[in-house]
Design a protein around this motif. Structure first.
Motif, PDB file in Angstrom:
ATOM      1  N   LEU A 360       0.821  -1.007   0.097  1.00 36.92           N
ATOM      2  CA  LEU A 360      -0.027   0.282   0.248  1.00 36.92           C
ATOM      3  C   LEU A 360       0.938   1.237   0.154  1.00 36.92           C
ATOM      4  O   LEU A 360      -0.036   1.987  -1.211  1.00 36.92           O
ATOM      5  CB  LEU A 360      -1.059  -0.347   1.230  1.00 36.92           C
ATOM      6  N   PRO A 361       1.050   1.400   0.436  1.00 42.01           N
ATOM      7  CA  PRO A 361       2.961   2.442   0.845  1.00 42.01           C
ATOM      8  C   PRO A 361       2.843   2.787  -0.266  1.00 42.01           C
ATOM      9  O   PRO A 361       4.092   4.045  -1.215  1.00 42.01           O
ATOM     10  CB  PRO A 361       3.922   2.802   2.157  1.00 42.01           C
ATOM     11  N   VAL A 362       3.896   1.868  -1.244  1.00 40.37           N
ATOM     12  CA  VAL A 362       4.515   2.044  -2.332  1.00 40.37           C
ATOM     13  C   VAL A 362       3.828   2.392  -3.226  1.00 40.37           C
ATOM     14  O   VAL A 362       4.084   2.665  -4.119  1.00 40.37           O
ATOM     15  CB  VAL A 362       5.428  -0.141  -2.702  1.00 40.37           C
ATOM     16  N   GLY A 363       2.627   1.358  -3.145  1.00 41.80           N
ATOM     17  CA  GLY A 363       1.620   2.685  -4.234  1.00 41.80           C
ATOM     18  C   GLY A 363       1.380   3.661  -4.276  1.00 41.80           C
ATOM     19  O   GLY A 363       1.249   4.360  -5.212  1.00 41.80           O
ATOM     20  N   GLN A 364       1.065   4.139  -2.796  1.00 40.81           N
ATOM     21  CA  GLN A 364       1.297   5.544  -2.824  1.00 40.81           C
ATOM     22  C   GLN A 364       2.862   5.938  -3.229  1.00 40.81           C
ATOM     23  O   GLN A 364       1.881   7.528  -3.929  1.00 40.81           O
ATOM     24  CB  GLN A 364       0.623   6.338  -1.107  1.00 40.81           C
ATOM     25  N   LEU A 365       3.319   5.790  -2.828  1.00 41.75           N
ATOM     26  CA  LEU A 365       4.804   6.240  -3.134  1.00 41.75           C
ATOM     27  C   LEU A 365       4.686   6.288  -4.757  1.00 41.75           C
ATOM     28  O   LEU A 365       5.107   7.423  -5.555  1.00 41.75           O
ATOM     29  CB  LEU A 365       6.105   5.422  -2.366  1.00 41.75           C
ATOM     30  N   ALA A 366       4.524   5.165  -5.503  1.00 43.14           N
ATOM     31  CA  ALA A 366       4.471   5.055  -6.812  1.00 43.14           C
ATOM     32  C   ALA A 366       3.394   6.670  -7.748  1.00 43.14           C
ATOM     33  O   ALA A 366       3.536   6.769  -9.028  1.00 43.14           O
ATOM     34  CB  ALA A 366       3.989   3.871  -7.532  1.00 43.14           C
ATOM     35  N   GLY A 367       2.492   6.738  -7.109  1.00 45.43           N
ATOM     36  CA  GLY A 367       1.165   7.584  -7.271  1.00 45.43           C
ATOM     37  C   GLY A 367       1.669   9.348  -7.003  1.00 45.43           C
ATOM     38  O   GLY A 367       1.771   9.479  -8.367  1.00 45.43           O
ATOM     39  N   GLY A 368       2.532   9.068  -6.402  1.00 43.48           N
ATOM     40  CA  GLY A 368       3.057  10.450  -6.256  1.00 43.48           C
ATOM     41  C   GLY A 368       3.985  10.178  -7.399  1.00 43.48           C
ATOM     42  O   GLY A 368       4.327  11.848  -7.978  1.00 43.48           O
ATOM     43  N   VAL A 369       4.721   9.641  -7.526  1.00 44.34           N
ATOM     44  CA  VAL A 369       6.076   9.462  -9.430  1.00 44.34           C
ATOM     45  C   VAL A 369       5.369   9.306 -10.166  1.00 44.34           C
ATOM     46  O   VAL A 369       5.767  10.729 -11.107  1.00 44.34           O
ATOM     47  CB  VAL A 369       7.358   8.238  -8.980  1.00 44.34           C
ATOM     48  N   LEU A 370       4.671   8.651 -10.810  1.00 47.00           N
ATOM     49  CA  LEU A 370       3.153   9.089 -11.796  1.00 47.00           C
ATOM     50  C   LEU A 370       2.405  10.128 -11.879  1.00 47.00           C
ATOM     51  O   LEU A 370       2.757  10.683 -13.045  1.00 47.00           O
ATOM     52  CB  LEU A 370       2.341   8.029 -11.401  1.00 47.00           C
ATOM     53  N   GLY A 371       1.838  10.724 -11.033  1.00 42.81           N
ATOM     54  CA  GLY A 371       1.677  12.132 -11.060  1.00 42.81           C
ATOM     55  C   GLY A 371       2.584  13.175 -11.261  1.00 42.81           C
ATOM     56  O   GLY A 371       2.109  14.725 -11.765  1.00 42.81           O
ATOM     57  N   GLU A 372       3.807  12.975 -11.272  1.00 44.59           N
ATOM     58  CA  GLU A 372       4.946  14.799 -11.240  1.00 44.59           C
ATOM     59  C   GLU A 372       5.238  13.633 -12.653  1.00 44.59           C
ATOM     60  O   GLU A 372       5.678  14.973 -13.927  1.00 44.59           O
ATOM     61  CB  GLU A 372       6.208  14.218 -11.065  1.00 44.59           C
ATOM     62  N   TRP A 373       5.383  12.400 -12.920  1.00 40.13           N
ATOM     63  CA  TRP A 373       5.586  12.447 -14.605  1.00 40.13           C
ATOM     64  C   TRP A 373       4.883  12.333 -15.975  1.00 40.13           C
ATOM     65  O   TRP A 373       4.647  12.976 -16.965  1.00 40.13           O
ATOM     66  CB  TRP A 373       6.339  11.224 -14.683  1.00 40.13           C
ATOM     67  N   VAL A 376      -1.799  14.123 -13.394  1.00 41.02           N
ATOM     68  CA  VAL A 376      -2.927  13.707 -12.400  1.00 41.02           C
ATOM     69  C   VAL A 376      -3.362  12.069 -12.462  1.00 41.02           C
ATOM     70  O   VAL A 376      -3.543  11.627 -12.355  1.00 41.02           O
ATOM     71  CB  VAL A 376      -3.842  14.515 -11.366  1.00 41.02           C
ATOM     72  N   ARG A 377      -4.390  12.915 -13.930  1.00 45.05           N
ATOM     73  CA  ARG A 377      -5.301  11.869 -14.501  1.00 45.05           C
ATOM     74  C   ARG A 377      -4.676  10.914 -15.077  1.00 45.05           C
ATOM     75  O   ARG A 377      -4.865   9.878 -15.013  1.00 45.05           O
ATOM     76  CB  ARG A 377      -5.817  12.586 -16.189  1.00 45.05           C
ATOM     77  N   GLY A 378      -2.982  11.045 -15.676  1.00 45.83           N
ATOM     78  CA  GLY A 378      -2.147  10.248 -16.013  1.00 45.83           C
ATOM     79  C   GLY A 378      -2.377   9.263 -14.430  1.00 45.83           C
ATOM     80  O   GLY A 378      -2.413   8.106 -15.113  1.00 45.83           O
ATOM     81  N   ALA A 379      -2.100   9.255 -14.223  1.00 46.72           N
ATOM     82  CA  ALA A 379      -1.370   8.401 -12.833  1.00 46.72           C
ATOM     83  C   ALA A 379      -2.653   7.600 -12.458  1.00 46.72           C
ATOM     84  O   ALA A 379      -2.703   6.633 -11.973  1.00 46.72           O
ATOM     85  CB  ALA A 379      -0.928   9.138 -11.346  1.00 46.72           C
ATOM     86  N   ILE A 380      -4.013   8.797 -12.022  1.00 45.20           N
ATOM     87  CA  ILE A 380      -5.232   7.385 -12.341  1.00 45.20           C
ATOM     88  C   ILE A 380      -5.442   6.815 -13.480  1.00 45.20           C
ATOM     89  O   ILE A 380      -5.912   5.477 -12.775  1.00 45.20           O
ATOM     90  CB  ILE A 380      -6.429   8.687 -12.316  1.00 45.20           C
ATOM     91  N   TRP A 381      -5.119   7.008 -14.758  1.00 47.98           N
ATOM     92  CA  TRP A 381      -5.424   6.368 -15.243  1.00 47.98           C
ATOM     93  C   TRP A 381      -4.797   4.808 -15.108  1.00 47.98           C
ATOM     94  O   TRP A 381      -4.904   3.756 -15.268  1.00 47.98           O
ATOM     95  CB  TRP A 381      -4.683   6.531 -16.773  1.00 47.98           C
ATOM     96  N   ALA A 382      -3.202   5.028 -14.927  1.00 48.47           N
ATOM     97  CA  ALA A 382      -2.285   3.240 -14.796  1.00 48.47           C
ATOM     98  C   ALA A 382      -2.806   2.829 -13.352  1.00 48.47           C
ATOM     99  O   ALA A 382      -2.718   1.929 -14.029  1.00 48.47           O
ATOM    100  CB  ALA A 382      -1.165   4.478 -13.919  1.00 48.47           C
ATOM    101  N   ALA A 383      -3.237   4.073 -12.296  1.00 51.14           N
ATOM    102  CA  ALA A 383      -3.688   3.009 -10.963  1.00 51.14           C
ATOM    103  C   ALA A 383      -5.133   2.167 -11.634  1.00 51.14           C
ATOM    104  O   ALA A 383      -5.145   0.523 -11.686  1.00 51.14           O
ATOM    105  CB  ALA A 383      -3.859   3.760  -9.968  1.00 51.14           C
ATOM    106  N   ALA A 384      -6.199   2.394 -12.524  1.00 54.08           N
ATOM    107  CA  ALA A 384      -6.967   2.134 -12.926  1.00 54.08           C
ATOM    108  C   ALA A 384      -6.583   0.905 -13.543  1.00 54.08           C
ATOM    109  O   ALA A 384      -7.463  -0.211 -13.596  1.00 54.08           O
ATOM    110  CB  ALA A 384      -7.889   3.340 -13.600  1.00 54.08           C
TER     111      ALA A 384
END
Length: 411
Positions: A360-373, A376-384
């Protein structure tokens, strides 16, 4: 939801104690950061440290916790965990009243509460089969999950309201007292717990390895761990970006965000209330498969939302997702409790939690990195997308050929 356990006095006491505990847990996850933000004016990095301290126990002690729990009676352990949580939280308002509250103090309290949460959660899941019998596991887990779902929905609001009315530090005091009240309720359970099997000559590493072999040597449990762990990885990334997506991309107010999240949480409550019906109707093993395949891909609807009508789409998607995930959780927890020998229950539950909660915390960190890269919408797409693929773990496992537990395992 079945009502057979309504007449089981000791289960009612466990249920009441666990309900108070779950509310205390979700309220504390709100009020401790509020104390840090309002009383100590911490930086974002310091707030990150506090969040990490709250969840670090699963990575630091997740595996040995199962061995220790299998070596002792579970009810006294649950009572002790709640007493320690209560006392630890009560030190926060005392330090605030005397003017000595500091961030290191909050970090120690958060870590202590997290360790006790780990031991309490693994202990109650390992205690339930001996208390109600394996034939009532689905009903018992559904009722306990219903309480947790309600607490997850209402807890943050209760914590914020208490902090608003009484001040954040005083809200922590009330949360600490709730854990002590839960300990009193659990102490009233009358059932005599059988003594655990002991082998003083066995090493800790040997027993940890035995629990891991049981989990990962069983193809059905291996698939459940893979599905749940991947779902938590995706959920961590999704939740990390969720508030930013709702406020920035959909331009929702704070009140509207609360309504959307509450609707999603209500789906989870309904899922807990009907999980037993699904298990009886389509079979426990089949419920795991169907709920994973139909609910987890629903998150793909969220990044399609646009300002205006998008809030309705997101709320509906989160409600369906929450419903299916809770049905899945009740079914898979009941399944793994039913097939596991009592002497391995603590290690089995702890081994699984070490993996699925550790991601779970690994995913949270990955979400922040993906959000920067990716934004925000792109990170939501990746998680979905990752969430949509979770069900493949159980689809390509022996679970797809089962309706219920094999009779020889259930016996």
């Amino acid at each position: 939801m079945s009502v057979k356990l309504w007449h089981h006095g000791d289960f009612r006491r466990l249920w009441a104690g666990d309900t108070v505990t779950q509310f205390g847990t979700f309220v504390s996850l709100t009020v401790l950061p509020l104390v840090a933000a309002t009383a100590l004016a911490v930086t974002p990095f310091e707030m990150g440290l506090l969040s990490a301290a709250e969840h670090a126990a699963f990575l630091l002690f997740g595996l040995p916790a199962g061995v220790w729990i299998d070596r002792m009676r579970r009810k006294p352990l649950m009572i002790s965990a709640n007493v320690v949580r209560g006392v630890a939280l009560l030190t926060v308002p005392v330090a605030w009243w005397t003017g000595v509250l500091s961030l290191p103090h909050l970090l120690v309290v958060a870590l202590a509460v997290g360790v006790c949460t780990l031991f309490f959660d693994v202990a109650y899941q390992s205690y339930l089969p001996s208390l109600v019998g394996r034939e009532h596991l689905v009903e018992g887990n559904a009722k306990l999950q219903a309480s947790q779902s309600v607490a997850q929905v209402a807890g943050p609001g209760v914590g914020g309201g208490l902090a608003q009315l009484a001040g954040a530090a005083n809200a922590v005091a009330l949360t600490g007292l709730s854990y002590l009240a839960s300990a009193v309720l659990l102490r009233r359970i009358r059932a005599v717990e059988p003594p655990p099997e002991r082998d003083p000559g066995r090493r800790l590493t040997t027993e940890v390895a035995e629990g891991l072999r049981f989990v990962f040597g069983n193809p059905n449990l291996r698939a459940i761990v893979g599905c749940t762990g991947t779902a938590n990885l995706a959920s961590g990334a999704f939740v990390a970006m969720e508030i930013l997506f709702l406020t920035r991309d959909l331009r929702l107010s704070a009140g509207a965000v609360g309504v959307v999240l509450a609707i999603g949480g209500a789906g989870g409550v309904l899922g807990a209330l009907t999980a037993g019906w699904w298990a009886r109707r389509v079979g426990q093993a089949r419920t795991i498969l169907i709920s994973a395949l139909t609910s987890m891909p629903v998150l793909l609807l969220v990044p399609l939302a646009e300002p205006g009508w998008g809030a309705v789409l997101v709320a509906g998607a989160l409600a369906v997702y929450g419903y299916g995930v809770i049905v899945y959780n009740v079914a898979q927890v009941s399944y793994r409790q039913a097939i596991c020998p009592d002497r391995l229950l603590g290690r089995m539950n702890a081994s699984i939690r070490f993996v699925v909660w550790g991601l779970l915390p690994v995913g949270q960190l990955a979400g922040g990195v993906l959000g920067e890269w990716l934004g925000v919408r792109g990170a939501i797409w990746a998680a979905a997308v990752v969430s949509a693929l979770c069900g493949l773990w159980v689809l390509f496992s022996p679970l797809r050929r089962l309706r219920n537990l094999p009779s020889e395992v259930a016996a």
